[in-house]
Write an enzyme that holds these catalytic residues in place. Sequence first.
Site, PDB file in Angstrom:
ATOM      1  N   THR A  57       3.706  78.197  60.425  1.00 14.45           N
ATOM      2  CA  THR A  57       3.182  77.245  59.448  1.00 14.45           C
ATOM      3  C   THR A  57       3.909  75.917  59.532  1.00 14.45           C
ATOM      4  O   THR A  57       3.367  74.875  59.150  1.00 14.45           O
ATOM      5  CB  THR A  57       3.267  77.838  58.034  1.00 14.45           C
ATOM      6  OG1 THR A  57       2.670  79.134  58.041  1.00 14.45           O
ATOM      7  CG2 THR A  57       2.544  76.975  57.031  1.00 14.45           C
ATOM      8  N   TYR A 145      10.344  89.202  62.976  1.00 17.30           N
ATOM      9  CA  TYR A 145       8.973  88.856  62.578  1.00 17.30           C
ATOM     10  C   TYR A 145       8.013  89.631  63.458  1.00 17.30           C
ATOM     11  O   TYR A 145       7.928  89.395  64.667  1.00 17.30           O
ATOM     12  CB  TYR A 145       8.781  87.350  62.728  1.00 17.30           C
ATOM     13  CG  TYR A 145       7.470  86.793  62.201  1.00 17.30           C
ATOM     14  CD1 TYR A 145       6.602  87.547  61.424  1.00 17.30           C
ATOM     15  CD2 TYR A 145       7.123  85.475  62.469  1.00 17.30           C
ATOM     16  CE1 TYR A 145       5.418  87.019  60.941  1.00 17.30           C
ATOM     17  CE2 TYR A 145       5.935  84.938  61.994  1.00 17.30           C
ATOM     18  CZ  TYR A 145       5.092  85.706  61.233  1.00 17.30           C
ATOM     19  OH  TYR A 145       3.914  85.172  60.760  1.00 17.30           O
ATOM     20  N   LYS A 173       9.935  90.528  58.468  1.00 17.90           N
ATOM     21  CA  LYS A 173       8.717  89.909  57.945  1.00 17.90           C
ATOM     22  C   LYS A 173       7.571  90.626  58.632  1.00 17.90           C
ATOM     23  O   LYS A 173       7.360  90.485  59.839  1.00 17.90           O
ATOM     24  CB  LYS A 173       8.675  88.411  58.232  1.00 17.90           C
ATOM     25  CG  LYS A 173       7.372  87.753  57.758  1.00 17.90           C
ATOM     26  CD  LYS A 173       7.284  86.279  58.132  1.00 17.90           C
ATOM     27  CE  LYS A 173       5.927  85.708  57.715  1.00 17.90           C
ATOM     28  NZ  LYS A 173       5.762  84.288  58.136  1.00 17.90           N
ATOM     29  N   VAL A 213       7.170  86.499  52.427  1.00 17.96           N
ATOM     30  CA  VAL A 213       7.304  85.201  53.090  1.00 17.96           C
ATOM     31  C   VAL A 213       5.879  84.681  53.200  1.00 17.96           C
ATOM     32  O   VAL A 213       5.092  85.175  54.007  1.00 17.96           O
ATOM     33  CB  VAL A 213       7.963  85.306  54.471  1.00 17.96           C
ATOM     34  CG1 VAL A 213       8.034  83.928  55.122  1.00 17.96           C
ATOM     35  CG2 VAL A 213       9.353  85.918  54.360  1.00 17.96           C
TER      36      VAL A 213
END
Length: 329
Positions: A57, A145, A173, A213
């Site tokens: 992002t 992640y 995550k 998150v």
Amino acid sequence: MAPSTAHAAPRRPFGAVLTAMVTPMTPDGAIDLEAAQSLARHLVDEGNDGLVLNGTTGEAPTTHAQEKADLVAAVVEAVGDRAYVVAGAGSNDTDHAVRMAEQAADAGAHGLLVVTPYYSRPTQEGLYQHMVKVAEATDLPVMVYDIPGRAGLRIAPATYERLAEHESFVASKDATGDVASALKLIEATGWAWYSGDDGLLLPFLSVGASGIVGVSTHVVAPEYAAAVRAFDAGDHAAALDLARQVVPVVDALNGAGAQAVMAKAAVEALGLLGNRHLRLPNVQATDAEAAAVRAALEQAGVFDRTAHARDGVRPQNTAQPEPAPEVAR
């Protein structure tokens, strides 16, 4: 039926509500550090315990080494000890990821986000060695992640268990959408677990996850923080009501799969950024797309709440974040 009862909160080494923050840019494409600091302060004021920088992002694929380091340093300066700053150190080139980790540590990051190497699709042994080499480049705690939809590879349970033997790894995550797997992996690793999908916070909390998150947390962090507090207190009905309240925003920012694009449209709509510029290959939201995002914010009552906040009524941060590790401060 007996009412729900409170339970012990899970581990939260980075807090419970974190935003994968957009990287503000000027219209000519330069990183706008002043705007980044202002946005970071706002996000923490709104109830975020942490900020994840230089992730998807944050347009990490299109920002460069010095820009990433400068962004981390600026945000750390802006939020001080009020929030955790987790820096992305993700690449399909292990040596590059190592350099990013080192630069993030030097810039003052409190932790690292290390994503599965994308595109190259290594074996599980290669994935393991990549993660460990990046983790060993600094003393910072690491959140892995797992996002097979973007990386083309999922972290296998056996690899999670191997990584859990290394003291640097403390969290995941999880953007697999697999809640049943999370239940088992939380127990197997002992890690803090964070939902990487905005709409799955409550299902993940139900199996022992720590928080989220998120992307929608740019604009509805107070609702997410309140949902976590309600869930911790055993008031699952209240947590569900809060989750339902933010559905229009979750859909608007995530439905098209262009989270960076729509998140910038959302923060621009709230007057938190002066533009919604991105670097190619991302392009900014069209006026029609921006209008749809604005309508979702209105439907969820975000504009009214933001106006109250500007009048000095601020939400609380999420309850019970753990003290930051000494190596992270």
